[in-house]
Design a protein around this motif. Structure first.
Motif, short mmCIF file in Angstrom:
data_model
loop_
_atom_site.label_atom_id
_atom_site.label_comp_id
_atom_site.label_asym_id
_atom_site.label_seq_id
_atom_site.Cartn_x
_atom_site.Cartn_y
_atom_site.Cartn_z
N GLN A 38 -10.46 25.27 -28.34
CA GLN A 38 -11.99 26.36 -28.80
C GLN A 38 -11.49 25.89 -29.94
O GLN A 38 -10.20 25.89 -30.55
CB GLN A 38 -12.01 27.72 -28.42
CG GLN A 38 -12.96 28.35 -28.94
CD GLN A 38 -13.41 29.66 -28.67
OE1 GLN A 38 -13.05 30.16 -28.31
NE2 GLN A 38 -14.93 30.02 -28.51
N GLY B 190 -22.25 9.15 -29.90
CA GLY B 190 -23.55 8.50 -30.18
C GLY B 190 -24.12 10.30 -30.18
O GLY B 190 -23.74 10.80 -29.99
N VAL C 69 -27.66 23.66 -20.81
CA VAL C 69 -26.66 25.10 -21.05
C VAL C 69 -26.72 25.95 -22.28
O VAL C 69 -27.07 25.07 -23.36
CB VAL C 69 -24.98 24.68 -20.79
CG1 VAL C 69 -23.60 25.15 -21.77
CG2 VAL C 69 -24.48 23.59 -20.02
N LEU D 191 -21.80 11.34 -23.69
CA LEU D 191 -22.37 11.32 -24.93
C LEU D 191 -22.18 12.58 -25.82
O LEU D 191 -22.67 13.94 -25.66
CB LEU D 191 -23.52 11.52 -24.68
CG LEU D 191 -24.74 10.66 -25.57
CD1 LEU D 191 -23.94 9.46 -26.60
CD2 LEU D 191 -26.14 11.70 -25.40
N ILE E 42 -16.56 23.18 -24.94
CA ILE E 42 -16.96 23.99 -22.92
C ILE E 42 -17.10 22.82 -22.26
O ILE E 42 -17.20 22.55 -21.32
CB ILE E 42 -18.36 24.79 -22.83
CG1 ILE E 42 -17.61 26.00 -23.91
CG2 ILE E 42 -17.69 25.89 -21.57
CD1 ILE E 42 -18.56 27.00 -23.98
N THR F 96 -18.66 14.78 -33.61
CA THR F 96 -18.33 15.84 -34.53
C THR F 96 -17.39 16.38 -35.13
O THR F 96 -16.41 16.62 -34.33
CB THR F 96 -19.63 17.17 -34.63
OG1 THR F 96 -19.46 18.20 -33.92
CG2 THR F 96 -21.10 16.89 -34.77
N ALA G 93 -16.71 19.43 -34.08
CA ALA G 93 -16.03 19.71 -33.34
C ALA G 93 -15.34 19.51 -31.96
O ALA G 93 -15.44 20.34 -31.20
CB ALA G 93 -17.22 21.19 -32.77
N ALA H 257 -24.37 20.50 -28.75
CA ALA H 257 -24.93 21.47 -29.71
C ALA H 257 -24.14 21.85 -31.53
O ALA H 257 -22.90 21.23 -30.88
CB ALA H 257 -25.34 22.24 -29.16
N GLU H 258 -25.13 22.16 -32.17
CA GLU H 258 -24.15 23.13 -32.92
C GLU H 258 -24.35 24.46 -32.81
O GLU H 258 -25.03 24.91 -31.98
CB GLU H 258 -24.83 22.65 -34.91
CG GLU H 258 -24.89 21.53 -34.81
CD GLU H 258 -23.76 20.60 -35.18
OE1 GLU H 258 -22.95 22.05 -35.58
OE2 GLU H 258 -23.54 19.70 -35.54
N SER H 259 -23.10 24.84 -32.64
CA SER H 259 -22.61 26.19 -31.78
C SER H 259 -22.76 27.43 -32.37
O SER H 259 -22.05 28.31 -31.51
CB SER H 259 -21.90 25.86 -31.05
OG SER H 259 -20.23 25.55 -31.53
N GLY I 52 -22.04 16.35 -25.24
CA GLY I 52 -21.05 17.45 -25.87
C GLY I 52 -19.68 17.74 -24.89
O GLY I 52 -19.27 18.33 -25.49
N SER J 36 -21.99 33.81 -21.64
CA SER J 36 -22.01 34.89 -22.55
C SER J 36 -20.48 34.20 -23.61
O SER J 36 -20.45 33.33 -23.56
CB SER J 36 -21.09 36.52 -21.65
OG SER J 36 -20.16 35.66 -21.35
N ASN J 37 -19.86 35.18 -23.89
CA ASN J 37 -18.94 34.27 -24.75
C ASN J 37 -18.09 33.48 -24.42
O ASN J 37 -17.05 34.76 -23.27
CB ASN J 37 -18.06 35.68 -26.31
CG ASN J 37 -19.40 35.98 -26.99
OD1 ASN J 37 -20.24 36.14 -26.78
ND2 ASN J 37 -18.39 36.07 -28.04
P1 NAD Z 1 -18.74 22.74 -29.17
O1 NAD Z 1 -18.81 23.13 -30.69
O2 NAD Z 1 -17.56 23.31 -29.34
O3 NAD Z 1 -19.36 21.61 -28.76
C1 NAD Z 1 -20.47 21.18 -29.10
C2 NAD Z 1 -20.53 19.49 -28.56
O4 NAD Z 1 -21.56 18.87 -29.48
C3 NAD Z 1 -19.42 18.71 -29.92
O5 NAD Z 1 -18.12 17.97 -28.72
C4 NAD Z 1 -19.94 17.39 -30.44
O6 NAD Z 1 -19.47 16.86 -31.01
C5 NAD Z 1 -21.33 17.70 -29.88
N1 NAD Z 1 -21.90 17.28 -30.51
C6 NAD Z 1 -22.92 18.05 -31.48
N2 NAD Z 1 -23.68 17.15 -32.21
C7 NAD Z 1 -24.57 16.41 -31.48
C8 NAD Z 1 -25.28 15.25 -31.23
N3 NAD Z 1 -25.67 15.74 -31.89
N4 NAD Z 1 -25.10 14.73 -30.40
C9 NAD Z 1 -23.58 14.10 -29.47
N5 NAD Z 1 -23.10 15.31 -29.51
C10 NAD Z 1 -23.07 16.06 -30.39
O7 NAD Z 1 -19.22 23.75 -28.50
P2 NAD Z 1 -18.94 24.72 -27.31
O8 NAD Z 1 -18.69 26.28 -27.52
O9 NAD Z 1 -18.10 24.08 -26.04
O10 NAD Z 1 -21.08 25.14 -26.52
C11 NAD Z 1 -21.30 24.18 -25.82
C12 NAD Z 1 -22.49 24.91 -24.99
O11 NAD Z 1 -22.16 25.74 -24.89
C13 NAD Z 1 -23.17 24.77 -27.14
O12 NAD Z 1 -24.66 24.07 -25.60
C14 NAD Z 1 -22.97 25.70 -26.69
O13 NAD Z 1 -24.65 26.51 -27.16
C15 NAD Z 1 -22.73 26.96 -25.22
N6 NAD Z 1 -22.20 27.88 -25.17
C16 NAD Z 1 -21.58 28.24 -26.10
C17 NAD Z 1 -20.86 29.62 -26.12
C18 NAD Z 1 -19.83 29.84 -26.66
O14 NAD Z 1 -18.35 30.77 -26.41
N7 NAD Z 1 -19.25 28.79 -27.24
C19 NAD Z 1 -21.38 30.29 -24.62
C20 NAD Z 1 -22.56 29.99 -23.78
C21 NAD Z 1 -23.08 29.31 -24.63
#
Ligand code: NAD
Ligand code: DAU
Length: 331
Positions: free
Chosen positions: A182, A56, A118, A31, A12, A35, A37, A79-81, A7, A175-176
């Motif tokens: 973003q 991938g 994470v 890796l 993040i 998506t 995002a 993740a899907e977030s 991701g 937290s957020n």
């Molecule tokens: P984001 O949605 O911006 O980014 C997620 C990334 O994961 C994307 O680049 C996407 O292409 C990739 N991804 C999704 N499915 C995938 C798969 N099957 N294989 C490979 N890559 C894949 O999310 P974010 O806000 O950057 O969050 C990142 C992590 O931090 C997540 O695990 C989320 O749960 C955690 N988190 C986020 C926050 C927040 O405030 N955004 C806070 C606490 C924890």
């Protein structure tokens, strides 16, 4: 070390890759499934001899296995977030957050590679507005949405693989986050880009829901500290004492963007909307000596607004579809 960062093209994860390149000698393999995002631009200015992007899916063992075998440690952000998306269609959340984490766990078990997972404070459910308590590492799990339930499940898988198979893993629940890169589906960048477009910000329900805001740079420094010095098998909560309700945040965005502070709309509430998140991060601070750099939310938000003003080319292509999806739900 060679780090495998899943991701790493997301909000993040890409921040973390920049942090690693700036503060260590590690090389990084990202890796990412790329998506909606993900963003190549977020990785564009990094040195090619330090950072490699592999496109991938973390839920594909044939993709994951050789990359894990070649890594000294895995940092798992993929993740899907987004909660609202998980209410529209939970299925990608189950596949990526649960099957994807399971697939990584099997690979790190096979190759005996260190893992940092994470995760989110949403696994703990929510608090009442007047509750003096904050979340700690001992708070019971009580997730509310398909997103937070899938993240809670992924945490449980990691804990089980540590206990049953001796996998060398740590977990963080943050937290957020706010900051550059973003996706504009999320609250703060949605409202900033709405104001740029002359659209009134949209606040769910009564707007009194509280989130505990932390700058993404501070999340990254905490994850690196845990990766380097965290105790195996432990969970660390990451937070920067940034509790604010959504009305306070939207009023501040409007003020900083030169608009009347009441120029927002209250719209249909999110189903199952968590009331309040609040993090007690004393364990991380005391054990690892971590502290946040962005303690002034207003100045971090000012920088973030400036960044979105300067990067319209990046977010503009997603704006109409994002707003159309919200409009279909009265949001
Ligand atoms: P984001 O949605 O911006 O980014 C997620 C990334 O994961 C994307 O680049 C996407 O292409 C990739 N991804 C999704 N499915 C995938 C798969 N099957 N294989 C490979 N890559 C894949 O999310 P974010 O806000 O950057 O969050 C990142 C992590 O931090 C997540 O695990 C989320 O749960 C955690 N988190 C986020 C926050 C927040 O405030 N955004 C806070 C606490 C924890
Ligand atoms: O707490 C950590 C979590 O923070 C992460 O695990 C998630 O990945 C991340 O998306 C975030 O979840 P939230 O649901 O809290 O974030 P979101 O930006 O979607 O919403 C923040 C608050 O703002 C929440 O109370 C819902 C509200 N909101 C959101 C949007 C998009 C609005 O009032 N209006 C909006 O238009």
């Amino acid at each position: 070390m060679n780090l495998l960062v899943t991701g790493g093209a997301g909000f993040i994860g890409s921040n973390f890759v920049h942090h690693v390149v700036a503060n260590t000698d590690h090389t990084v393999t990202v890796l990412d499934k790329m998506t909606y995002a993900a963003s190549r631009e977020a990785l564009a200015e990094l040195p090619e001899d330090r950072v490699t992007l592999v496109v991938g899916d973390i839920a594909e063992p044939d993709v994951v296995d050789p990359l894990v075998a070649a890594a000294d440690a895995v940092v798992h952000f993929a993740a899907e977030s987004h909660n609202d998306n998980s209410l529209n269609d939970p299925s990608p959340f189950i596949r990526t957050n649960l099957i994807g984490t399971f697939t990584l766990l099997e690979a790190v078990r096979k190759h005996d590679v260190r893992l940092h997972h994470v995760s989110t404070d949403e696994v703990y459910g929510d608090l009442e507005l007047d509750d003096p308590k904050r979340f700690t590492e001992d708070t019971p799990y009580a997730p509310s949405s398909p997103y937070s339930a899938s993240k809670a499940g992924s945490d449980h898988l990691v804990r089980a693989w540590v206990r049953s198979f001796g996998v060398r893993a740590t977990i963080s629940n943050c937290s957020n986050n706010y900051g550059p890169w973003q996706h504009i589906e999320k609250f703060i960048p949605r409202q900033i880009t709405n104001v740029i477009d002359g659209i009134r910000p949209k606040v769910y329900g009564d707007g009194l829901n509280v989130r505990d805001w932390i700058h993404a740079d501070d999340h990254s420094s905490a994850v690196l500290a845990i990766l380097e010095r965290g105790r195996i098998g432990e969970t660390y909560l990451i937070g920067a004492d940034g509790e604010k309700n959504n009305l306070e945040v939207v009023r501040l965005i409007l003020k900083l963007m030169g608009q009347p502070e009441d120029a927002y709309d209250q719209v249909t509430d999110r189903a199952g909307h968590d009331r309040r998140y609040a993090i007690e991060s004393g364990k991380l601070r005391a054990e690892l000596g971590w502290s946040p750099r962005f303690e002034d939310f207003e100045s971090g938000l000012t920088d973030t607004i400036a960044w979105y003003r300067e990067h319209e080319d990046w977010w503009r292509p997603a704006k109409d579809a994002t707003e159309a999806s919200y409009a279909a739900k009265g949001q």
